[in-house]
Structures are given as structure tokens and as C-alpha cells.
Write a protein that holds these residues in place. Sequence first.
Motif, mmCIF file in Angstrom:
data_model
loop_
_atom_site.group_PDB
_atom_site.id
_atom_site.type_symbol
_atom_site.label_atom_id
_atom_site.label_comp_id
_atom_site.label_asym_id
_atom_site.label_seq_id
_atom_site.Cartn_x
_atom_site.Cartn_y
_atom_site.Cartn_z
ATOM 1 N N GLY A 23 0.808 -1.207 0.000
ATOM 2 C CA GLY A 23 0.000 0.000 0.000
ATOM 3 C C GLY A 23 0.845 1.262 0.000
ATOM 4 N N LYS A 24 1.862 1.290 0.844
ATOM 5 C CA LYS A 24 2.743 2.460 0.915
ATOM 6 C C LYS A 24 3.498 2.663 -0.396
ATOM 7 C CE LYS A 24 3.429 1.943 5.909
ATOM 8 N NZ LYS A 24 4.403 1.562 6.968
ATOM 9 N N PHE A 25 3.959 1.568 -0.967
ATOM 10 C CA PHE A 25 4.710 1.636 -2.215
ATOM 11 C C PHE A 25 3.836 2.154 -3.356
ATOM 12 C CE2 PHE A 25 6.077 -0.776 -6.099
ATOM 13 C CZ PHE A 25 7.253 -0.079 -6.333
ATOM 14 N N VAL A 26 2.619 1.641 -3.462
ATOM 15 C CA VAL A 26 1.721 2.062 -4.534
ATOM 16 C C VAL A 26 1.351 3.538 -4.380
ATOM 17 C CG1 VAL A 26 -0.608 1.789 -5.484
ATOM 18 C CG2 VAL A 26 0.788 -0.227 -4.992
ATOM 19 N N ARG A 27 1.019 3.946 -3.180
ATOM 20 C CA ARG A 27 0.623 5.339 -2.968
ATOM 21 C C ARG A 27 1.762 6.299 -3.288
ATOM 22 N NH1 ARG A 27 -1.971 2.753 1.717
ATOM 23 N NH2 ARG A 27 -4.216 2.647 1.274
ATOM 24 N N GLU A 28 2.951 5.965 -2.816
ATOM 25 C CA GLU A 28 4.093 6.837 -3.066
ATOM 26 C C GLU A 28 4.475 6.808 -4.545
ATOM 27 O OE1 GLU A 28 6.576 9.767 -1.799
ATOM 28 O OE2 GLU A 28 5.169 8.650 -0.524
ATOM 29 N N GLY A 29 4.374 5.620 -5.153
ATOM 30 C CA GLY A 29 4.672 5.518 -6.580
ATOM 31 C C GLY A 29 3.702 6.310 -7.429
ATOM 32 N N ASN A 30 2.426 6.282 -7.062
ATOM 33 C CA ASN A 30 1.427 7.085 -7.774
ATOM 34 C C ASN A 30 1.729 8.569 -7.634
ATOM 35 O OD1 ASN A 30 -0.059 4.873 -8.661
ATOM 36 N ND2 ASN A 30 -1.486 4.917 -6.941
ATOM 37 N N THR A 31 2.063 8.977 -6.424
ATOM 38 C CA THR A 31 2.344 10.389 -6.151
ATOM 39 C C THR A 31 3.532 10.886 -6.965
ATOM 40 O OG1 THR A 31 1.460 10.219 -3.906
ATOM 41 C CG2 THR A 31 2.961 12.049 -4.351
ATOM 42 N N ARG A 32 4.577 10.064 -7.062
ATOM 43 C CA ARG A 32 5.807 10.484 -7.732
ATOM 44 C C ARG A 32 5.870 10.074 -9.202
ATOM 45 N NH1 ARG A 32 10.714 10.782 -3.524
ATOM 46 N NH2 ARG A 32 9.532 11.038 -1.594
ATOM 47 N N GLY A 33 4.807 9.458 -9.700
ATOM 48 C CA GLY A 33 4.763 9.110 -11.114
ATOM 49 C C GLY A 33 5.669 7.965 -11.520
ATOM 50 N N LEU A 34 6.036 7.110 -10.572
ATOM 51 C CA LEU A 34 6.950 6.013 -10.872
ATOM 52 C C LEU A 34 6.384 5.049 -11.914
ATOM 53 C CD1 LEU A 34 9.529 4.343 -10.261
ATOM 54 C CD2 LEU A 34 8.200 3.177 -8.464
ATOM 55 N N PHE A 35 5.087 4.820 -11.872
ATOM 56 C CA PHE A 35 4.494 3.786 -12.725
ATOM 57 C C PHE A 35 4.052 4.310 -14.092
ATOM 58 C CE2 PHE A 35 3.069 2.854 -8.230
ATOM 59 C CZ PHE A 35 4.164 2.051 -7.948
ATOM 60 N N LYS A 36 4.106 5.598 -14.278
ATOM 61 C CA LYS A 36 3.642 6.184 -15.529
ATOM 62 C C LYS A 36 4.557 5.772 -16.683
ATOM 63 C CE LYS A 36 1.803 10.096 -14.950
ATOM 64 N NZ LYS A 36 1.556 11.540 -14.687
ATOM 65 N N GLY A 37 3.975 5.110 -17.680
ATOM 66 C CA GLY A 37 4.759 4.699 -18.835
ATOM 67 C C GLY A 37 5.640 3.490 -18.582
ATOM 68 N N ARG A 38 5.466 2.821 -17.430
ATOM 69 C CA ARG A 38 6.285 1.648 -17.105
ATOM 70 C C ARG A 38 5.395 0.438 -16.845
ATOM 71 N NH1 ARG A 38 9.596 5.474 -13.908
ATOM 72 N NH2 ARG A 38 11.598 5.667 -15.012
ATOM 73 N N GLU A 39 5.854 -0.713 -17.275
ATOM 74 C CA GLU A 39 5.167 -1.954 -16.969
ATOM 75 C C GLU A 39 5.562 -2.413 -15.568
ATOM 76 O OE1 GLU A 39 2.951 -3.359 -18.756
ATOM 77 O OE2 GLU A 39 3.210 -2.558 -20.783
ATOM 78 N N VAL A 40 4.580 -2.984 -14.850
ATOM 79 C CA VAL A 40 4.846 -3.515 -13.517
ATOM 80 C C VAL A 40 4.287 -4.932 -13.441
ATOM 81 C CG1 VAL A 40 4.571 -3.227 -11.033
ATOM 82 C CG2 VAL A 40 4.694 -1.206 -12.508
ATOM 83 N N VAL A 41 5.089 -5.840 -12.914
ATOM 84 C CA VAL A 41 4.667 -7.211 -12.664
ATOM 85 C C VAL A 41 4.691 -7.412 -11.158
ATOM 86 C CG1 VAL A 41 5.215 -9.654 -12.996
ATOM 87 C CG2 VAL A 41 5.543 -8.021 -14.881
ATOM 88 N N GLY A 42 3.567 -7.856 -10.586
ATOM 89 C CA GLY A 42 3.461 -7.926 -9.135
ATOM 90 C C GLY A 42 3.120 -9.309 -8.616
ATOM 91 N N LEU A 43 3.963 -9.845 -7.763
ATOM 92 C CA LEU A 43 3.690 -11.110 -7.098
ATOM 93 C C LEU A 43 2.797 -10.848 -5.889
ATOM 94 C CD1 LEU A 43 4.309 -14.135 -7.036
ATOM 95 C CD2 LEU A 43 6.363 -13.643 -5.715
ATOM 96 N N LEU A 44 1.629 -11.479 -5.821
ATOM 97 C CA LEU A 44 0.628 -11.345 -4.751
ATOM 98 C C LEU A 44 -0.180 -10.053 -4.842
ATOM 99 C CD1 LEU A 44 2.715 -12.494 -1.600
ATOM 100 C CD2 LEU A 44 1.748 -13.891 -3.435
ATOM 101 N N THR A 45 0.173 -9.147 -5.742
ATOM 102 C CA THR A 45 -0.411 -7.806 -5.766
ATOM 103 C C THR A 45 -1.930 -7.799 -5.839
ATOM 104 O OG1 THR A 45 1.566 -6.825 -6.759
ATOM 105 C CG2 THR A 45 -0.495 -5.616 -7.029
#
Length: 411
Positions: free
Chosen positions: A240-262
Motif C-alpha cells: 500500500g505504501k509503495f503504490v501510494r508513493e509511486g502514484n504520487t511520484r509518477g513512478l508507474f507512468k509509462g512503465r510496466e509492472v509485474v506484481g507477485l501477490l499484488t
Amino acid sequence: MRAIPRTFSRTFLRCSLPLAACVAATSSWSAEVIKIGEINSYKAQPAFLEPYRKGMELAVEQVNQAGGIAGKKLELVIRDDNASPGDAVRAAEELYTREKIDVLTGSFLSHVGLALTDYAKQKQRFFLASETLTDKVVWAEGNPYTFRLRASTYMQVAMLVPEAAKLQKKRWAIVYPNYEYGQSAAATFKKLMKERQPDIEFVAEQAPPLGKVDAGSVVQALADSKPDAIFNVLFAADLGKFVREGNTRGLFKGREVVGLLTAEPEYLDPLKKEAPVGWTATGYPWYSIKTPEHEAFLKAYQARFKDYPRLGTIVGYNAIRSIAAGLRKTGGSADTDRLVAAFKGLEVETPFGRITYRAQDHQSTMGAYIGKTAYDQKLGRGVLVNYHYADGKDYQPSDEEVKKLRPASAQ
């Protein structure tokens, strides 16, 4: 304590898992019951393990309502391990010496599961590791007495690798909790991806302590490495913390993410509108699985608890179903040697279909659902879409490889 009439029997005394332990007991005489001792990290991982406990309850009730095993009722005796290997071993010994349990199951965290695996080996007692994912339980530290229900770290990573390879991304970053499960997942992903895509580069690794992720610094470090894609192994509050911070800082924009258990509901649902979209992930789409076995399970669970199941529910339910199936093969005997023999090749009907416990490494073939995360406006939370069920039997090493991975003493 006032004596309870022998004729009165019920499966559980409900409790709220206090700090010391939670004990579920019945009023039946010991000669008329088969006691299942269960040890888990209820306080440390409530999101997964509260639904897990309910899954066990439902399975016990169904077995008992159908007449039990050879005329004996099942009874659960539950302990909390405080997320501590030492506490787990002490709880196991207390369950045997004081509570006189017949069968041992449980464990969520990998280091705790390994401690109980070693306990089973030293004491020569049957142990069903229900949830713990570490490969060592059935391979490097496997023993004749330990079996494992849930798809292992290797199996679940192997299920994701074909989807990750299809993305054709060269520069990958990895983030994982720094303990056995996370380390193993990262190592397996790198190995299997290198085999499929030799030119792949791993440009960053972040391994925060379990439950203590500094999301801001982790996200910034990953962003600085400029990856094309990210392999995420974080779960629970860390996710949860990782996703929220990643959304805030734009980490996932334009990047593919593969998540185990996500995409397991335990971890995806709390994010609500912040749920990641477009990630490739393992999960449990309980809301749209239309197989007869799952629909029957879902109907029974919702009628009993007025709630929807999580992945933990399935694991808890399948653990009891597995033990019951093994006990039926022994004619109701919990003798260790007979139960071990019964579990080798044991077939169990589950909400995910039939699973088998492999004789060669004691690993079940329970699989997982693989798909893409999306946001469902009507449900108000993240969901798994475009998914398929990956049968665990298709994602395990060959028998020859298993012989090399598993000690000779465990063969």
C-alpha cells in the motif's frame, strides 16, 4: 470451569486472538475428536489470516456436518506465533504436550514456516505448511514429514515470467521484502527471465525490511535507475505504501509492472481508488470465477459469514480439506507414518479444482490466477481482469531437478 455435557458439541469457541494466544476448543471428549493444531501470525498479518481462519472454520463445519472422519469430529486448536520462529516452535510443543493435538498445520511467514518444518523433522511429526511460500520447505530443507499446500515462490514466479517476457522490456528494477520469501522471489525472477531473455538488464534492487518500507526513498531509488519495467514482491501494508508513493511520484507512468501477490483481495482492496491499473499480477478474482466447485464454495462462504472470501480463505479452507482427505485415507488414524503415506499422491477437491500432493517433493499442485489489475467503478476497488488459472502442476521443476534440490534424507 463448569463441566459441559458430553452430548453438547460445537466446533469453535470464538475468540479475538489475544496477545498470548487464541485457543479454539470443543466440548467433545478427546476420544471422539481429531485435534488439528494450527499455528500462525494472526496479529502480524491479520489481512490474510483472519479470512484464512474463517476458511478453516467453514471446512471444519462442513466435514463435521457430513459425519466427520470415521465417526470422529474435527476440532481446531489455534495459536499465534507472534511472527517469531522461536514462539512457533514453543507453541507446537505446547500443542502436543498440553492440548494433545493429532495433526499440525499452519505458518504464513517463510522464516516461521522453516522453523516448524525443522520441528517436524526433529520430532518426526506430520506437518502441513499451509501458506508459507519459501521453496526451502519442500526442497533444500525438505523432510519426510512436511508437506506444503500453497503454490511456492518458485511456482508463482514461474507463472508470471511468461507474461513478463511478453512485455519485451530490457531494463528491469526489482523491489522485495528483505527476508527469505522476497530474496527467493527476486533470485528466481532473475534466473528465469535471463533464460528467456538473455539481454535483460537488472538496473536496480530495493530490499526494505518486511513491514518497514521507507516508500519515499524506495520509489526515488527505483525512479533514478530509469527502468523500463518493475518486478514488485511487496505485499500487505508495504504494498500500500509503495503504490501510494509511486502514484504520487509518477513512478508507474509509462512503465510496466509485474506484481507477485499484488492482486490478492487482502492487499488490493484496501487501496480502493488508488489501486494500480494495468499491472500483471497474481490474484484471486472471486467475483467472476464461474466453475461449479468455486460457485458452490462461494455460496456456502457468503451464507456462513455474510462476507466475500479472500485468497487466505481459500488457503485455510484447502488446508482443512487436505487434512480431512488424508485422514480418510488412513481410516481416521493420525499416525505420522500412515498420514505421510496417505499424503503422497493425495488428491483433494478444492474451489480451484482438484489438486495433488506430489510424492517426489510433497508440494501440492494448487495454482494461482494470473491477469491484469483494473479499477472497478461499481465495486469501488481494484480487480483482476483478463485472467487465467495457472495450474501448479505446469510450473514445477522436473523430477530430476527435484532430486538435486531436495536432500537425500527427504527422498
